[in-house]
Design a protein around this motif. Structure first.
Motif, PDB file in Angstrom:
ATOM      1  N   ARG A   7      41.643  46.403  16.342  1.00  0.00           N
ATOM      2  CA  ARG A   7      42.550  45.867  17.362  1.00  0.00           C
ATOM      3  C   ARG A   7      42.119  46.315  18.756  1.00  0.00           C
ATOM      4  N   ASP A   8      41.675  47.562  18.877  1.00  0.00           N
ATOM      5  CA  ASP A   8      41.202  48.049  20.171  1.00  0.00           C
ATOM      6  C   ASP A   8      39.977  47.270  20.634  1.00  0.00           C
ATOM      7  N   HIS A   9      39.052  47.018  19.719  1.00  0.00           N
ATOM      8  CA  HIS A   9      37.847  46.260  20.082  1.00  0.00           C
ATOM      9  C   HIS A   9      38.210  44.837  20.505  1.00  0.00           C
ATOM     10  N   ILE A  10      39.079  44.186  19.728  1.00  0.00           N
ATOM     11  CA  ILE A  10      39.505  42.826  20.070  1.00  0.00           C
ATOM     12  C   ILE A  10      40.222  42.827  21.410  1.00  0.00           C
ATOM     13  N   GLY A  11      41.129  43.784  21.588  1.00  0.00           N
ATOM     14  CA  GLY A  11      41.859  43.885  22.850  1.00  0.00           C
ATOM     15  C   GLY A  11      40.943  44.137  24.031  1.00  0.00           C
ATOM     16  N   LEU A  12      39.974  45.022  23.843  1.00  0.00           N
ATOM     17  CA  LEU A  12      39.042  45.344  24.924  1.00  0.00           C
ATOM     18  C   LEU A  12      38.205  44.135  25.317  1.00  0.00           C
ATOM     19  N   TRP A  13      37.643  43.440  24.317  1.00  0.00           N
ATOM     20  CA  TRP A  13      36.838  42.263  24.631  1.00  0.00           C
ATOM     21  C   TRP A  13      37.703  41.150  25.226  1.00  0.00           C
ATOM     22  N   GLY A  14      38.934  40.998  24.748  1.00  0.00           N
ATOM     23  CA  GLY A  14      39.838  40.001  25.308  1.00  0.00           C
ATOM     24  C   GLY A  14      40.146  40.284  26.770  1.00  0.00           C
ATOM     25  N   LEU A  15      40.416  41.555  27.080  1.00  0.00           N
ATOM     26  CA  LEU A  15      40.705  41.912  28.473  1.00  0.00           C
ATOM     27  C   LEU A  15      39.480  41.741  29.374  1.00  0.00           C
ATOM     28  N   ILE A  16      38.339  42.072  28.859  1.00  0.00           N
ATOM     29  CA  ILE A  16      37.121  41.874  29.649  1.00  0.00           C
ATOM     30  C   ILE A  16      36.895  40.386  29.889  1.00  0.00           C
ATOM     31  N   GLY A  17      37.195  39.555  28.888  1.00  0.00           N
ATOM     32  CA  GLY A  17      37.092  38.106  29.074  1.00  0.00           C
ATOM     33  C   GLY A  17      38.047  37.606  30.140  1.00  0.00           C
ATOM     34  N   VAL A  18      39.283  38.098  30.129  1.00  0.00           N
ATOM     35  CA  VAL A  18      40.255  37.722  31.167  1.00  0.00           C
ATOM     36  C   VAL A  18      39.753  38.161  32.533  1.00  0.00           C
ATOM     37  N   GLN A  19      39.225  39.357  32.615  1.00  0.00           N
ATOM     38  CA  GLN A  19      38.695  39.850  33.896  1.00  0.00           C
ATOM     39  C   GLN A  19      37.563  38.961  34.396  1.00  0.00           C
ATOM     40  N   ALA A  20      36.652  38.627  33.508  1.00  0.00           N
ATOM     41  CA  ALA A  20      35.525  37.787  33.914  1.00  0.00           C
ATOM     42  C   ALA A  20      36.001  36.418  34.380  1.00  0.00           C
ATOM     43  N   LEU A  21      36.940  35.828  33.664  1.00  0.00           N
ATOM     44  CA  LEU A  21      37.485  34.535  34.059  1.00  0.00           C
ATOM     45  C   LEU A  21      38.160  34.626  35.430  1.00  0.00           C
ATOM     46  N   CYS A  22      38.950  35.674  35.615  1.00  0.00           N
ATOM     47  CA  CYS A  22      39.643  35.845  36.898  1.00  0.00           C
ATOM     48  C   CYS A  22      38.661  36.029  38.051  1.00  0.00           C
ATOM     49  N   VAL A  23      37.641  36.807  37.815  1.00  0.00           N
ATOM     50  CA  VAL A  23      36.636  37.012  38.865  1.00  0.00           C
ATOM     51  C   VAL A  23      35.970  35.680  39.196  1.00  0.00           C
ATOM     52  N   PHE A  24      35.590  34.908  38.181  1.00  0.00           N
ATOM     53  CA  PHE A  24      34.949  33.619  38.414  1.00  0.00           C
ATOM     54  C   PHE A  24      35.866  32.695  39.199  1.00  0.00           C
ATOM     55  N   ILE A  25      37.125  32.612  38.778  1.00  0.00           N
ATOM     56  CA  ILE A  25      38.077  31.727  39.466  1.00  0.00           C
ATOM     57  C   ILE A  25      38.287  32.172  40.899  1.00  0.00           C
ATOM     58  N   LEU A  26      38.447  33.461  41.108  1.00  0.00           N
ATOM     59  CA  LEU A  26      38.673  33.970  42.459  1.00  0.00           C
ATOM     60  C   LEU A  26      37.478  33.701  43.367  1.00  0.00           C
ATOM     61  N   ILE A  27      36.290  33.943  42.857  1.00  0.00           N
ATOM     62  CA  ILE A  27      35.089  33.690  43.662  1.00  0.00           C
ATOM     63  C   ILE A  27      34.952  32.203  43.968  1.00  0.00           C
ATOM     64  N   ALA A  28      35.175  31.356  42.970  1.00  0.00           N
ATOM     65  CA  ALA A  28      35.064  29.912  43.191  1.00  0.00           C
ATOM     66  C   ALA A  28      36.104  29.442  44.204  1.00  0.00           C
ATOM     67  N   GLU A  29      37.334  29.908  44.057  1.00  0.00           N
ATOM     68  CA  GLU A  29      38.402  29.476  44.956  1.00  0.00           C
ATOM     69  C   GLU A  29      38.154  29.946  46.387  1.00  0.00           C
ATOM     70  N   VAL A  30      37.718  31.169  46.531  1.00  0.00           N
ATOM     71  CA  VAL A  30      37.429  31.696  47.868  1.00  0.00           C
ATOM     72  C   VAL A  30      36.223  30.965  48.455  1.00  0.00           C
ATOM     73  N   GLY A  31      35.230  30.692  47.634  1.00  0.00           N
ATOM     74  CA  GLY A  31      34.053  29.967  48.123  1.00  0.00           C
ATOM     75  C   GLY A  31      34.413  28.577  48.608  1.00  0.00           C
ATOM     76  N   ILE A  32      35.257  27.886  47.842  1.00  0.00           N
ATOM     77  CA  ILE A  32      35.685  26.551  48.254  1.00  0.00           C
ATOM     78  C   ILE A  32      36.481  26.639  49.545  1.00  0.00           C
ATOM     79  N   GLU A  33      37.346  27.627  49.638  1.00  0.00           N
ATOM     80  CA  GLU A  33      38.176  27.790  50.835  1.00  0.00           C
ATOM     81  C   GLU A  33      37.328  28.065  52.066  1.00  0.00           C
ATOM     82  N   LEU A  34      36.336  28.935  51.927  1.00  0.00           N
ATOM     83  CA  LEU A  34      35.538  29.336  53.088  1.00  0.00           C
ATOM     84  C   LEU A  34      34.524  28.268  53.500  1.00  0.00           C
ATOM     85  N   TYR A  35      33.894  27.627  52.557  1.00  0.00           N
ATOM     86  CA  TYR A  35      32.801  26.729  52.891  1.00  0.00           C
ATOM     87  C   TYR A  35      33.140  25.258  52.779  1.00  0.00           C
ATOM     88  N   GLY A  36      34.215  24.941  52.151  1.00  0.00           N
ATOM     89  CA  GLY A  36      34.605  23.536  52.028  1.00  0.00           C
ATOM     90  C   GLY A  36      33.637  22.772  51.154  1.00  0.00           C
TER      91      GLY A  36
END
Length: 192
Positions: A7-36
């Motif tokens: 359960r710890d391994h599944i939870g850890l990989w799941g949280l890392i996946g959420v983090q990676a997704l959030c980072v990608f979304i945040l970078i994409a959204e900020v990039g679109i906002e800044l550069y159009g």
């Protein structure tokens, strides 16, 4: 049902996946906002200013999710490392207890230094021929030392010699576990 480590391994990989997704979304959204969509420049070549009336709620949600998943990951990692440390401590204690037990038995049996070496190698599982080769001794000498060890220990061979130590460790382990493990009280009450 998965154990806690799984359960710890599944939870850890799941949280890392959420983090990676959030980072990608945040970078994409900020990039679109800044550069159009036009690459950051207007039709006349002037840089596009960031959208000042942009709604930052989405970014806030992503940042909150990322922060929460990072905190959760930290807690899981800390728990896993703590469990690992405790397991190592228990293993070291068991190793030390076994060595002390072996030495106590060897003292009680009044084994010579050579017999102690042969007994330890025998307990480790080496064959008589391997012990003879390792100690640079004749096979007959090792056989005689083994016979002397078995006689002094009151056993008939290597399996019984090893059994003496295992029985003692199991009895001590059950005694310790009965004090701290409620399940062991009902499971191991018939053990010696």
């Amino acid at each position: 049902m998965p154990n806690s480590m799984t359960r710890d391994h599944i939870g850890l990989w799941g949280l890392i996946g959420v983090q990676a997704l959030c980072v990608f979304i945040l970078i994409a959204e900020v990039g679109i906002e800044l550069y159009g969509e036009t690459g950051g420049k207007s039709a006349d070549g002037q840089p596009i200013a960031p959208n000042s009336d942009h709604d930052h709620n989405f970014e806030f949600v992503v940042i909150v999710l990322l922060t929460g998943s990072l905190a959760s990951t930290g807690l899981i990692v800390r728990r896993v490392l703590s469990r690992h440390k405790r397991t190592d401590e228990l293993l070291q204690a068991a190793t030390g207890a076994f060595f002390e037990l072996v030495q106590q038995y060897f003292d009680d049996w009044d084994l010579t230094p050579s017999e102690r070496d042969v007994a330890l190698l025998s307990i480790k599982g080496l064959m008589i021929s391997e012990i003879a080769q390792l100690r640079n001794t004749k096979l007959g000498t090792i056989k005689a030392q083994c016979a002397s060890i078995y006689r002094k220990a009151g056993v008939s061979g290597r399996p019984q010699l090893l059994s003496l130590f295992l029985d003692e460790l199991i009895a001590k382990g059950m005694s310790d576990c009965k004090k701290s493990c409620p399940q062991a009280r009902s499971i191991g009450h018939n053990l010696p």
